[in-house]
Scaffold this active site. Structure first.
Site, PDB file in Angstrom:
ATOM      1  N   ILE A   1     -30.321   2.683  86.239  1.00 12.20           N
ATOM      2  CA  ILE A   1     -29.294   1.830  86.406  1.00 12.20           C
ATOM      3  C   ILE A   1     -29.200   0.687  85.480  1.00 12.20           C
ATOM      4  O   ILE A   1     -28.720  -0.370  85.386  1.00 12.20           O
ATOM      5  CB  ILE A   1     -29.213   1.405  87.892  1.00 12.20           C
ATOM      6  CG1 ILE A   1     -27.765   0.801  88.234  1.00 12.20           C
ATOM      7  CG2 ILE A   1     -30.185   0.249  88.146  1.00 12.20           C
ATOM      8  CD1 ILE A   1     -27.758   1.161  89.934  1.00 12.20           C
ATOM      9  N   GLY A   2     -30.460   0.423  84.762  1.00  9.76           N
ATOM     10  CA  GLY A   2     -30.671  -0.455  83.882  1.00  9.76           C
ATOM     11  C   GLY A   2     -32.080  -0.647  83.141  1.00  9.76           C
ATOM     12  O   GLY A   2     -32.713  -1.516  82.956  1.00  9.76           O
TER      13      GLY A   2
ATOM     14  N   SER B   1     -36.107  -1.838  94.446  1.00 14.39           N
ATOM     15  CA  SER B   1     -36.852  -2.255  93.142  1.00 14.39           C
ATOM     16  C   SER B   1     -38.090  -1.025  92.997  1.00 14.39           C
ATOM     17  O   SER B   1     -39.059  -1.564  92.533  1.00 14.39           O
ATOM     18  CB  SER B   1     -37.505  -3.605  93.373  1.00 14.39           C
ATOM     19  OG  SER B   1     -36.494  -4.480  93.497  1.00 14.39           O
ATOM     20  N   ARG B   2     -37.671   0.067  93.222  1.00  8.84           N
ATOM     21  CA  ARG B   2     -38.848   1.044  93.450  1.00  8.84           C
ATOM     22  C   ARG B   2     -39.222   2.067  92.178  1.00  8.84           C
ATOM     23  O   ARG B   2     -40.180   2.501  92.024  1.00  8.84           O
ATOM     24  CB  ARG B   2     -38.836   1.939  94.642  1.00  8.84           C
ATOM     25  CG  ARG B   2     -37.679   2.692  94.607  1.00  8.84           C
ATOM     26  CD  ARG B   2     -37.602   3.964  95.758  1.00  8.84           C
ATOM     27  NE  ARG B   2     -37.269   5.195  95.303  1.00  8.84           N
ATOM     28  CZ  ARG B   2     -38.115   6.069  94.771  1.00  8.84           C
ATOM     29  NH1 ARG B   2     -39.295   6.037  95.036  1.00  8.84           N
ATOM     30  NH2 ARG B   2     -37.684   7.146  94.352  1.00  8.84           N
TER      31      ARG B   2
ATOM     32  N   THR C   1     -39.418   1.962  88.749  1.00  9.86           N
ATOM     33  CA  THR C   1     -40.341   1.634  87.785  1.00  9.86           C
ATOM     34  C   THR C   1     -41.710   1.844  88.367  1.00  9.86           C
ATOM     35  O   THR C   1     -42.799   2.188  87.841  1.00  9.86           O
ATOM     36  CB  THR C   1     -40.423   0.187  86.967  1.00  9.86           C
ATOM     37  OG1 THR C   1     -39.182   0.350  86.312  1.00  9.86           O
ATOM     38  CG2 THR C   1     -41.347   0.051  86.035  1.00  9.86           C
TER      39      THR C   1
ATOM     40  N   GLY D   1     -42.148  -4.266  91.827  1.00  8.24           N
ATOM     41  CA  GLY D   1     -40.695  -3.962  91.738  1.00  8.24           C
ATOM     42  C   GLY D   1     -40.125  -5.475  91.271  1.00  8.24           C
ATOM     43  O   GLY D   1     -40.783  -6.285  91.686  1.00  8.24           O
ATOM     44  N   VAL D   2     -39.088  -5.565  90.449  1.00  9.72           N
ATOM     45  CA  VAL D   2     -38.687  -6.992  89.949  1.00  9.72           C
ATOM     46  C   VAL D   2     -37.019  -7.047  90.268  1.00  9.72           C
ATOM     47  O   VAL D   2     -36.616  -8.193  89.824  1.00  9.72           O
ATOM     48  CB  VAL D   2     -38.977  -6.956  88.365  1.00  9.72           C
ATOM     49  CG1 VAL D   2     -40.452  -7.010  88.158  1.00  9.72           C
ATOM     50  CG2 VAL D   2     -38.095  -5.911  87.670  1.00  9.72           C
ATOM     51  N   GLY D   3     -36.347  -6.012  90.626  1.00  9.53           N
ATOM     52  CA  GLY D   3     -34.981  -6.198  90.661  1.00  9.53           C
ATOM     53  C   GLY D   3     -34.226  -6.995  91.591  1.00  9.53           C
ATOM     54  O   GLY D   3     -33.142  -7.464  91.475  1.00  9.53           O
ATOM     55  N   GLU D   4     -34.970  -7.175  92.901  1.00  8.55           N
ATOM     56  CA  GLU D   4     -34.084  -7.657  93.950  1.00  8.55           C
ATOM     57  C   GLU D   4     -34.563  -9.086  94.028  1.00  8.55           C
ATOM     58  O   GLU D   4     -33.564  -9.751  94.419  1.00  8.55           O
ATOM     59  CB  GLU D   4     -34.568  -7.083  95.227  1.00  8.55           C
ATOM     60  CG  GLU D   4     -33.482  -5.333  95.031  1.00  8.55           C
ATOM     61  CD  GLU D   4     -34.215  -4.586  96.186  1.00  8.55           C
ATOM     62  OE1 GLU D   4     -35.385  -4.166  96.165  1.00  8.55           O
ATOM     63  OE2 GLU D   4     -33.322  -4.247  97.008  1.00  8.55           O
TER      64      GLU D   4
END
Ligand code: FES
Ligand code: FES
Lengths: 158, 753
Positions: free
Chosen positions: B485-486, B526-527, B529, B710-713
């Site tokens: 997704i990114g 955010s799982r 990676t 995880g970094v996304g959230e």
């Protein structure tokens, strides 16, 4: 419904198609001609995902009728560059990580190309002003703006 | 960028071009709506014009007779769904409710609720046919606001729903309060009695939408052998398969879900809306059917996140936060399942607070069922706590960041659930914020103010599977099942290249369909990676072991004397060395294909912290808040591809700014969403946000070989409060209701509300 015959120059190639009067240019490009690089985010002119160049001007193709392309020159993302010959904007988007999901990317690149064609030395504010009609929900725009400025610098050097 | 204590790597931490990049900048990448198949027809959905009504009858006969129409569908075509809960990773669904949300059975619970569907030769014909479907409704009064819905005399969404609590059923009458959860520790009464300062506030926030640019879509083909193929944009193909199997009572082995590229999700593309409808339309029509929502449908009928009402009381003594009492109610929408529990569990997590009582209410209202949205539940609860903390810091005469540092959680601090934290990086974030050029610079000028806030998100582990095929030319195919997704094709390929010691360009990642790779949970929490990364490293170790055994034949040396190092197998005395590519080339004569696998349930999740700084200027006449400068500091563990980590942070910040200043679901009294378009639902544009500076603090997660967190959230957690705190500084007025829109600013500053 009766279909109209349209002749247009699409990505440099003379193209004919039949379309219903109610079909948008976006629908024609995607559903009739199979050019799915142009995206649909809202269908009412508010997101810029469907941006194409019509006689060199950026338009939201969801707000243009397919029949309006008669006699016009249409450029879509597919006509801007390809894997062997990327446009500097496309390369800059890759290098600057200016896309996450990428669904807004064709619209941004088409729109930014029109800007740089007209104003090769556009500054950050000008870039932000010009691209305000394109929504991106993933990037926060930071890297997109940087990518456009980088492409502009490279195009001016070249 | 601040790097703490981490090794340097060959590939991890560099910024290569993503493998799927060229396709995406040239318009070649295939998203869900781009699917083209022979004989494909188009579906459209009829939606309820009422926010709350009983369906008395549906007459589809005229629609069925329309030329060009192939199939018409109502809930009667669905099998009866079981009243049971299914885990989706980060959220759970009740299958009966999921089924009713996809096509209403007896009641419609929000305006836009799907009622029937048509498949026709093209979309225009399908739309005409929809107009010929006659639905008879008994209209009921709607309830739209969370506090109204909690009243005893409120209209009930369901006559058979009773309040649940941790100890069982907590109400003897049906209620819109689906659940109450309490978190408790210490003794708040004593702490409040002994406090130096107490802040007491009430906060409200409105429903907001994830706002992904690509609408939901699904194309289904019911095949002549009784199998089903679905092409869709989803955060998790396996979770689509599981939900479709449950809703339609099909064995999962008969369903193949092909994940197309996805145009954003943020949690909103975990639940299914269209897939079972496309499936049954296809079965009836005998042709593949495509359904794509329009933007209005996305706003009206796909999961936004909860509006909320939070009452908060917080005490301070000698610069220490001593007590918190909170009562928080979140709107779940039409069916239970708001993220209020996560809101409660995260709101105090940056701090070490001894005494607390938090009551969390999950409440149904006549609005769309919420779905996950980036750190679900945390941004609005952090809005409340981080506002109160700001006020207490002021009362205590302390700098707001110093106050946060003094109260910070660290390794060993207990969460409100009683679980102690492993190594975490909140203190490092606050220190980096204090030292940042932004915080060190003065803020000057009239109507300007600076705000700060911190935030926490758990992050998820869950299940991942990958396979790695070594090709004879020395390249490898990485077969994974996590939606990209990114940039996760890149972050996973980088971890594989790093572990195998081969060039990044030699790894070709493939996101496979559900028939072609082991189970993978959603790209969410955010799982990816982290957890799919763990699987990649495991699979790489599997490959290393196979390489050693092949090399032992090629080198004529016992396996025990060989080890894998820097893309080659070497003997322990260093005298013999055979590179990866040579072993790969010889695989056919040393035992056959070299193929590695790993499947796991990821443990060792590292929670994420962020501290944000923002400067704003408020125009007291127009009420417009301009964001002048923004810096986001975040503990990212180890940034595998720093550009995409920064991108996640910047994107989360922009969404948070939108939430703070402009975005809201605006309902009329009859339950009509009045702003269901991108024109009226104002998401930030290029002109609404400044450049967003990021500071990556790297406190490696001990639970991952490269230290990934995880970094996304988490980047969406602090902005609401940070912006509100900055506005308070600029105006001298506390805004406790979001969004802080121009209208609200003018009304509150000039006492017009
Ligand atoms: S699809 Fe044309 S502007 Fe959004
Ligand atoms: S990259 Fe996803 S919307 Fe722009």
């Amino acid at each position: 419904m009766a279909r109209s015959h349209v002749t247009t120059t699409l990505n440099g190639v003379e193209t004919e198609y039949l379309c219903e009067p109610r079909q948008s240019l976006l629908e024609v490009l995607r559903d009739e001609l199979g050019l799915t690089g142009t995206k649909e985010g809202c269908s009412n002119g508010n997101c810029g995902a469907c941006a194409v160049l019509l006689d060199g001007r950026v338009v939201n193709s969801c707000c243009v009728l397919g029949v309006e392309a008669e006699g016009a020159e249409v450029t879509t993302i597919e006509g801007i560059g390809n894997a062997d010959k990327l446009h500097p904007l496309q390369r800059a988007f890759l290098e600057e990580a200016a896309l996450q999901c990428g669904v807004c990317t064709p619209g941004f690149i088409v729109s930014a190309k029109a800007l740089l064609d007209a104003e090769p030395d556009a500054d950050e504010h000008r870039v932000r002003w010009w691209l305000a009609g394109n929504l991106c929900r993933c990037t926060g725009y930071d890297k997109i703006v940087r990518a456009v400025l980088k492409a502009s610098a490279q195009m001016q050097e070249a | 960028m601040t790097t703490i204590d981490r090794p340097t790597y060959r590939i991890v931490g560099t910024r290569p071009i993503r493998p799927d990049g060229v396709e995406k900048v040239t318009g070649k990448a295939q998203y869900g709506a781009d699917v083209r198949l022979p004989n494909l027809i188009q579906g459209r959905i009829l939606r309820s014009p009422h926010a709350h009504a009983r369906i008395l009858s549906i007459d589809t006969s005229e629609a069925e007779k329309t030329p060009g129409v192939f199939a018409v569908l109502t809930h009667k075509d669905f099998p009866v769904a079981e009243d049971k809960i299914e885990e989706l990773g980060e959220s759970a669904v009740n299958l009966k409710e999921l089924s009713d949300n996809i096509l209403a059975s007896d009641k419609v619970l929000y305006k836009g609720h799907a009622v029937a569907a048509v498949a026709a030769i093209n979309g225009h014909v399908a739309e005409e046919a929809l107009k010929k479907i006659r639905v008879e409704y008994e209209v009921l009064p709607p309830v739209l606001d969370v506090r109204d819905a909690m009243r005893e005399d409120a209209p009930l969404l369901s006559e058979t729903r009773f309040t649940k609590s941790m100890s069982g059923q907590a109400s003897d009458k049906p209620s819109n309060i689906a659940a109450i959860t309490r978190f408790q520790g210490g003794n708040v009464e004593e702490a409040f009695a002994a406090a130096d300062h107490i802040v007491e506030r009430e906060f409200t926030t409105k429903m907001v939408h994830q706002g992904y640019i690509e609408p939901q879509n699904s194309t289904a083909s019911w095949n002549s052998d009784g199998t089903l193929t679905i092409w869709t944009s989803t955060q998790g193909a396996f979770v689509v398969r599981a939900q479709v199997a449950e809703v339609l009572r099909l064995p999962v082995s008969k369903i193949r879900v092909i994940p197309m590229e996805i145009g954003g999700g943020f949690g909103g593309k975990i639940p299914i809306y269209l897939d079972p409808v496309a499936t049954l339309l296809s079965k009836k029509a005998g042709r593949p059917v495509k359904l794509v929502m329009n933007r209005t449908e996305v706003f009206m009928a796909t999961g936004p996140t909860s509006g909320s009402s939070i009452k908060l009381k917080m005490a301070e003594k000698d610069g220490i936060i001593t007590a918190v009492q909170a009562e928080m109610a979140y709107e779940a929408g039409a069916y239970p399942g708001s993220p209020v529990g996560a809101g409660a569990m995260t709101m105090l997590s940056p701090y070490n607070i001894e005494n607390f009582v938090i009551d969390a209410y999950d409440v149904v209202v006549n609005k769309p069922k919420v779905s996950a949205y980036r750190a679900p539940g945390a941004p609005v609860s952090a809005f409340a706590t981080e506002t109160a903390i700001d006020e207490l810091a002021k009362a205590a005469g302390m700098d707001p960041l110093e106050f946060r540092l003094k109260n910070s959680a660290h390794e060993g601090t207990r969460m409100v659930t009683g679980v102690p934290f492993p190594r975490i990086g909140h203190e490092e974030c606050v220190r980096a914020a204090l030292e940042s050029p932004h915080y060190q610079s003065p803020i000057e000028g009239p109507n300007r103010g600076r705000g700060v806030a911190s935030g926490f998100w758990f992050n998820a582990g869950l299940q991942s599977s990958v396979s790695v095929a070594v090709n004879v030319d020395g390249t490898v195919n990485l077969i994974e099942g996590s939606t990209d997704i990114g940039g996760t094709r890149a972050s996973l390929a980088m971890q594989l290249a790093e572990t195998l010691g081969i060039p990044y360009d030699d790894v070709k990642p493939i996101v496979a369909d559900t028939d072609s790779v082991g189970h993978n949970d959603v790209t969410g929490g955010s799982r990816t990676t982290f957890a799919s990364g763990l699987a990649v490293v495991e699979a790489a170790k599997d490959i290393q072991a196979q390489m050693i055994s092949r090399a032992s034949k090629l080198l004529n040396a016992p396996e025990g004397e060989l080890r894998y190092e820097d893309g080659a197998v070497v003997s322990s005395d260093g005298s013999k060395r055979i590179p990866f590519a040579e072993i790969a080339a010889a695989q056919g004569r040393t035992g056959g294909p070299i193929y590695g696998n790993a499947s796991l349930m990821a443990r060792g999740v590292g929670g994420a912290y962020a501290t944000h700084i923002v400067d704003v200027e408020v125009d007291p006449d127009t009420g417009k808040v301009t964001v002048l400068r923004y810096t986001a500091v975040q503990d990212v563990g180890t940034a595998i591809h720093p550009s995409y980590v920064e991108g996640q942070i910047q994107g989360g910040v922009a969404q948070g700014i939108g939430w703070a200043l402009n975005e809201e679901y605006y309902y009329n009294e009859d339950g009509t969403l009045a702003n269901a378009s991108f024109l009226d639902y104002r998401m930030p544009t290029t002109l609404d946000v400044p450049a967003i500076d990021t500071v990556l603090v790297e406190v490696p997660n001990p639970g991952h070989p490269y230290g990934v967190r995880g970094v996304g959230e988490v980047p969406i957690v602090p902005p609401l409060a940070a912006v509100a705190n900055a506005v308070a500084e600029a105006t001298g007025h506390r805004f406790t209701d979001l969004p802080i829109s121009p209208r609200r600013v003018v009304e509150e500053l000039h006492g017009l509300a």
